[in-house]
Design a protein around this motif. Structure first.
Motif, PDB file in Angstrom:
ATOM      1  N   ILE A 143      -3.411 -15.444   9.480  1.00  0.00           N
ATOM      2  CA  ILE A 143      -4.045 -14.209   9.008  1.00  0.00           C
ATOM      3  C   ILE A 143      -3.572 -13.978   7.577  1.00  0.00           C
ATOM      4  N   LYS A 144      -4.505 -13.522   6.752  1.00  0.00           N
ATOM      5  CA  LYS A 144      -4.174 -13.268   5.338  1.00  0.00           C
ATOM      6  C   LYS A 144      -4.681 -11.876   4.983  1.00  0.00           C
ATOM      7  N   ILE A 145      -3.855 -11.086   4.343  1.00  0.00           N
ATOM      8  CA  ILE A 145      -4.304  -9.756   3.909  1.00  0.00           C
ATOM      9  C   ILE A 145      -4.051  -9.596   2.410  1.00  0.00           C
ATOM     10  N   ASP A 146      -5.102  -9.198   1.721  1.00  0.00           N
ATOM     11  CA  ASP A 146      -5.037  -8.991   0.265  1.00  0.00           C
ATOM     12  C   ASP A 146      -5.162  -7.509  -0.019  1.00  0.00           C
ATOM     13  N   PHE A 147      -4.120  -6.944  -0.623  1.00  0.00           N
ATOM     14  CA  PHE A 147      -4.112  -5.518  -0.966  1.00  0.00           C
ATOM     15  C   PHE A 147      -4.410  -5.305  -2.442  1.00  0.00           C
ATOM     16  N   THR A 148      -5.139  -4.257  -2.729  1.00  0.00           N
ATOM     17  CA  THR A 148      -5.174  -3.689  -4.077  1.00  0.00           C
ATOM     18  C   THR A 148      -4.533  -2.314  -3.976  1.00  0.00           C
ATOM     19  N   VAL A 149      -3.467  -2.126  -4.736  1.00  0.00           N
ATOM     20  CA  VAL A 149      -2.729  -0.863  -4.704  1.00  0.00           C
ATOM     21  C   VAL A 149      -2.639  -0.335  -6.126  1.00  0.00           C
ATOM     22  N   PRO A 154       3.444  -0.179 -11.165  1.00  0.00           N
ATOM     23  CA  PRO A 154       3.016  -1.329 -10.348  1.00  0.00           C
ATOM     24  C   PRO A 154       4.172  -2.048  -9.648  1.00  0.00           C
ATOM     25  N   GLU A 155       5.290  -2.223 -10.333  1.00  0.00           N
ATOM     26  CA  GLU A 155       6.395  -2.950  -9.690  1.00  0.00           C
ATOM     27  C   GLU A 155       6.959  -2.182  -8.505  1.00  0.00           C
ATOM     28  N   LYS A 156       7.038  -0.862  -8.661  1.00  0.00           N
ATOM     29  CA  LYS A 156       7.508  -0.045  -7.537  1.00  0.00           C
ATOM     30  C   LYS A 156       6.505  -0.085  -6.384  1.00  0.00           C
TER      31      LYS A 156
ATOM     32  N   VAL B 182       0.730 -11.880   3.021  1.00  0.00           N
ATOM     33  CA  VAL B 182       0.369 -10.613   2.380  1.00  0.00           C
ATOM     34  C   VAL B 182       0.360 -10.812   0.869  1.00  0.00           C
ATOM     35  N   ASN B 183      -0.744 -10.499   0.235  1.00  0.00           N
ATOM     36  CA  ASN B 183      -0.851 -10.571  -1.222  1.00  0.00           C
ATOM     37  C   ASN B 183      -1.137  -9.177  -1.760  1.00  0.00           C
ATOM     38  N   VAL B 184      -0.595  -8.908  -2.945  1.00  0.00           N
ATOM     39  CA  VAL B 184      -0.761  -7.581  -3.536  1.00  0.00           C
ATOM     40  C   VAL B 184      -1.245  -7.705  -4.969  1.00  0.00           C
ATOM     41  N   SER B 185      -2.317  -6.988  -5.286  1.00  0.00           N
ATOM     42  CA  SER B 185      -2.764  -6.852  -6.667  1.00  0.00           C
ATOM     43  C   SER B 185      -2.590  -5.403  -7.096  1.00  0.00           C
ATOM     44  N   THR B 186      -2.016  -5.218  -8.289  1.00  0.00           N
ATOM     45  CA  THR B 186      -1.863  -3.852  -8.808  1.00  0.00           C
ATOM     46  C   THR B 186      -2.654  -3.701 -10.108  1.00  0.00           C
ATOM     47  N   ASP B 187      -3.548  -4.641 -10.358  1.00  0.00           N
ATOM     48  CA  ASP B 187      -4.335  -4.598 -11.616  1.00  0.00           C
ATOM     49  C   ASP B 187      -5.292  -3.402 -11.618  1.00  0.00           C
TER      50      ASP B 187
END
Lengths: 187, 187
Positions: A143-149, A154-156, B182-187
């Motif tokens: 399973i793969k999950i891609d987040f945009t936050v 950004p680092e925090k 789990v991947n994270v983008s903060t762009d």
């Protein structure tokens, strides 16, 4: 930017969140929960679950209404597509748990969010469940999950996502497994 | 009682089920599926997933409509109760997968069902996710599902449930775990 324990941030009532933590520290029995769903078969691969009552904080409680969910297989898997497949609900559960955690952790750390969105995908080879290979597992292979936050620093925010994974109930169950017992009555 | 491959039993189109098995045997690439959900945060612990497209049988497909699901925490867990908790969706997924399997296996074996109902419960100690104990896991400590299955020969129906567990994607994932990235983008 300053934060106080009284602030509501990201829609999270942080004052109540910290008060809840204090209450549980003082009486750890409050932390024992038992969640529940009931399901009934309708026809073919179509069935429906109801989620309403649960036990927690030393009492029987209910959600504000019963929630019902249909599951089915799509036509390509010989179903009538009255709802998502059961394995798709697992993906939803994972995204939902990590996202709730991100909101809570960010609020507790005084970080404001403007967006949390995700796409979660699971690869499965149906040779397993179809009984056509003994070498292929029944469930997802990965399973793969891609987040945009988006929001503050950004680092925090990246560290918030990491902490959400470290404290997620669904992430733990999916990555580590859990004992499941099955009982059958034919009376 | 005789059964033929052309019968629809338990709402399962067994002729199509067997034809699908034959098609996959002839071209195992048809068995590779990728399921998907997208989720967006709304406020606090409230978020919503959409399940619509998936890849399978060598093509991109969609369910007949997008299905959307809200998840939240109840007030006792500092949420607004706009939907079940993520961990409750896991219980629904388990019941739904095993129940669909029971209907399919029973149909394939020429057994008629009149009822499949279940209650599934999961025990969780929130000291884990609240970060109040390092000895308590984040997720469920155990899950129990109780089935009532009625129809033809009770002993045969018990074996149907056993076979459904042996071939369930959700049962496999929950009992054995699965790698999650789990991947994270903060762009």
């Amino acid at each position: 930017m300053t934060s106080t324990e009284n602030a509501t941030r990201n829609g999270v009532d942080t004052a109540t969140l910290f008060a809840t933590l204090d209450a549980v520290k003082a009486d750890t029995e409050l932390a024992k929960f038992r969640f529940r769903a009931t399901n009934r078969w309708l026809s073919g691969t179509h069935n429906q679950s109801t989620i309403h009552g649960f036990h927690g904080a030393k009492q029987e409680m209910t959600h504000r209404q019963p929630f019902t969910f249909d599951a089915d297989h799509p036509p390509v898997l010989v179903g009538s597509d009255q709802g998502p497949t059961p394995v798709e609900y697992l993906l939803h559960a994972l995204a939902a748990c990590l996202t709730a955690g991100i909101a809570n952790v960010a609020a507790a750390r005084g970080l404001t969010l403007t967006e949390v969105s995700s796409t979660v995908e699971g690869d499965i080879d149906l040779l397993g469940i179809l009984g056509l290979s003994d070498e292929v597992r029944n469930g997802y292979q990965n399973i793969k999950i891609d987040f945009t936050v988006r929001g503050d620093d950004p680092e925090k925010l990246r560290k918030v996502v990491e902490q959400s994974c470290r404290r997620s109930a669904v992430f733990d169950v999916l990555t580590n497994g859990v004992p499941v017992s099955v009982n059958v009555s034919t009376d």
